[in-house]
Design an enzyme around this catalytic site. Structure first.
Site, mmCIF file in Angstrom:
data_model
loop_
_atom_site.group_PDB
_atom_site.id
_atom_site.type_symbol
_atom_site.label_atom_id
_atom_site.label_comp_id
_atom_site.label_asym_id
_atom_site.label_seq_id
_atom_site.Cartn_x
_atom_site.Cartn_y
_atom_site.Cartn_z
ATOM 1 N N SER B 104 13.059 47.710 31.132
ATOM 2 C CA SER B 104 11.707 48.239 30.198
ATOM 3 C C SER B 104 11.370 49.418 30.853
ATOM 4 O O SER B 104 10.744 49.724 29.548
ATOM 5 C CB SER B 104 11.806 47.412 29.485
ATOM 6 O OG SER B 104 11.023 46.814 30.921
ATOM 7 N N GLU B 137 19.036 49.338 22.900
ATOM 8 C CA GLU B 137 18.575 50.863 23.390
ATOM 9 C C GLU B 137 19.686 51.273 24.577
ATOM 10 O O GLU B 137 19.713 50.727 25.529
ATOM 11 C CB GLU B 137 17.020 51.296 23.831
ATOM 12 C CG GLU B 137 16.272 51.347 22.637
ATOM 13 C CD GLU B 137 14.601 50.984 22.762
ATOM 14 O OE1 GLU B 137 14.121 51.471 22.300
ATOM 15 O OE2 GLU B 137 14.033 50.907 24.344
ATOM 16 N N ASN B 175 8.956 50.918 23.039
ATOM 17 C CA ASN B 175 7.864 50.783 23.986
ATOM 18 C C ASN B 175 7.014 52.043 24.446
ATOM 19 O O ASN B 175 5.712 51.700 24.232
ATOM 20 C CB ASN B 175 8.811 50.163 25.366
ATOM 21 C CG ASN B 175 8.470 48.741 26.199
ATOM 22 O OD1 ASN B 175 8.436 48.020 24.954
ATOM 23 N ND2 ASN B 175 9.392 48.752 26.251
#
Lengths: 229, 275
Positions: B104, B137, B175
């Site tokens: 991430s 993603e 994010n």
């Protein structure tokens, strides 16, 4: 009660509020000099700097509800001959859960806020008192989200519709930031970021050049959101 | 997150091997996954029996037996060196597989930089919980081959997910773009010092705009430590850009153990969830 509005930002919101008040029995007037008792201030920063105080002559006792998208209400109050003024923010789309944020100028009476609250409640809207500042809470956070989405778009992270889709599916936003830009208007977002930048003196709020270019170009958010597909 | 992804894959009919080197973690995860499947079955939420699904999942303490794997999804802690080493190893052990990272906060290209064939690495970033959140993603590293990318997108679809193609940049889309939702809320809090009242007001205002949860209750759900790590990662990746600056309020809470729901107390208190 006689009500009118000044300024040109957020026309749909203006329409919603004035029409609602008309249905609630208020008398909506369009010109100054009618001694309105309630005035909505929707001036953009440019309009405001062009002295809307002139428009309020003779209406010094009116309750002014000032949209806090270009400055906080303490700042606005200082520049008007108003005795009774409350800042507010309401972001479309307006629904059952919409909340109107209300802010008092520093040092003002709580009774005035209670009056403002009463006006919005007649329209079936919930209110909450928040600290004063440009954009109050919701519009300020949204403007920063839009700015960040612009930054990601400019960097080529993904196209506009993908960015919006990702924010909806990945983190349950009701709509993507670039769709919010459409809702608020690029001018309003840009104006708010500039106001935050001046207020805080922090680079944090610097509007992204892409946002500025889009605003200058007059290209609608609806159009630019389809670019790159 | 690894076991969530494994459960998802098994629910969609894939044979899954989970590799977890720590036996306590392996046992705990296996039990939690099993209990979770049984609970879902009891609520009528599974298309097949819990046993059928869990029989597709094998648990291993090491990286043996990956020769025939077609997809590897890495979900180890966010440590670049650890991931680089792992991908160099996976390259040898799983010659037929797409090598996907669920990172991430790290660059997919950086993770693949020690591989002899970095065209095989791809980013496949799931959202928590992987069984429920629809988005993935998909990130191409600088050298990721087009067929690898296409197969990854097809895999997402067969897992019932919506893939979005994203450039290999800090925080990818979600994010990164989400940072002001937390950061600006925290900054408003820092400016006014009335935490108890203002956190509720801010959450209420944002819910009024249509957000399912306000920033503070959402941070409590995610975990303040997890959220702070994401903020810090994007902040550092952009070399200290003020837009992403972490908040001393959050730092204070994390340092004092107020992590949110999982510790029973974050911005709000939670009666029954303290472990």
């Amino acid at each position: 009660m006689i009500v009118r509005s000044i300024g040109s930002s957020m026309p749909k919101l203006q329409f919603f509020l004035l029409e609602g008040l008309e249905h609630a029995g208020f008398e909506v007037k369009s010109r100054p000099g009618n001694r309105a008792e309630l005035i909505f201030d929707f001036c953009t920063r440019a309009e405001w700097l062009g002295a809307p105080g002139l428009e309020l002559r003779g209406e010094g006792e009116a309750l002014i509800l000032s949209l806090c998208h270009r400055s906080g209400v303490t700042e606005t109050a200082r520049n008007l001959t108003a005795n009774r003024i409350v800042g507010f923010s309401l972001v479309p789309p307006i629904g059952r859960n919409s909340i109107v944020e209300l802010a008092r100028p520093l040092g003002s009476k709580v009774e005035t806020l209670e009056e403002a609250k009463g006006i919005f409640e007649q329209l079936g809207l919930h209110t909450v008192e928040v600290p004063d500042g440009p954009g109050l809470i919701g519009a300020r956070i949204l403007a920063c989200l839009v700015n960040e989405a612009m930054s990601a778009l400019a960097q080529g992270v993904a196209d506009a519709l993908t960015i919006d889709q990702a924010m909806k599916l990945g983190t349950n936003y009701p709509q993507g930031p670039l769709a919010w830009a459409e809702e608020l208007g690029l001018e309003a977002v840009l104006g708010l970021l500039e106001a935050l930048q001046v207020e805080y003196g922090e680079e944090r709020y610097r509007p992204h050049p892409l946002l500025k270019q889009l605003s200058r170009s007059g290209i609608s958010p609806a159009e630019f959101r389809t670019w790159g597909r | 997150m690894g076991s969530g992804i494994a459960q998802l894959a098994a629910q969609k009919g894939y044979s899954v091997q989970i590799c977890e080197s720590l036996s306590e973690v392996l046992e705990r995860s296996a039990k939690r996954l099993q209990d979770g499947l049984v609970a879902l079955a009891a609520k009528g939420k599974l298309e097949e029996g819990a046993e059928t699904i869990s029989s597709r999942i094998k648990w291993h303490r090491d990286l043996e037996g990956l020769e025939e794997a077609t997809v590897i999804i890495e979900a180890i802690p966010e440590d670049l060196e650890l991931k680089r080493k792992l991908f160099s190893e996976l390259e040898q052990r799983a010659p037929k597989a797409i090598l996907a990272t669920n990172t991430s906060t790290l660059s997919v290209s950086a993770i693949g930089s020690r591989m002899s064939d970095p065209t095989r690495i791809v980013g496949m970033h799931f959202f928590n919980p992987a069984t429920l959140m629809p988005l993935v993603e998909v990130i191409a590293g600088d050298q990721t081959a087009q067929p690898v990318l296409e197969e990854t997108i097809a895999l997402c679809t067969s897992l019932g997910k919506t893939p979005v193609l994203t450039r290999d940049t800090p925080g990818f889309i979600v994010n990164r773009v989400a940072r002001p939702f937390y950061g600006e809320a925290l900054k408003i809090l820092l400016e006014h010092g009335q935490e108890e009242v203002l956190t509720e007001v801010i959450d209420r205002v944002m819910r009024g705009l249509g957000f399912r949860m306000g920033p503070f209750e959402l941070m409590d759900l995610i975990g303040l430590d997890v959220n702070l790590a994401a903020t810090r990662s994007v902040y550092e990746a952009f070399f200290g850009d003020a837009k992403y600056r972490p908040s001393p309020i959050q730092q204070h809470l994390v340092a004092s153990g107020r992590l949110g729901r999982k510790s029973g107390h974050g911005f709000y208190r939670y009666e029954s969830e303290a472990q």
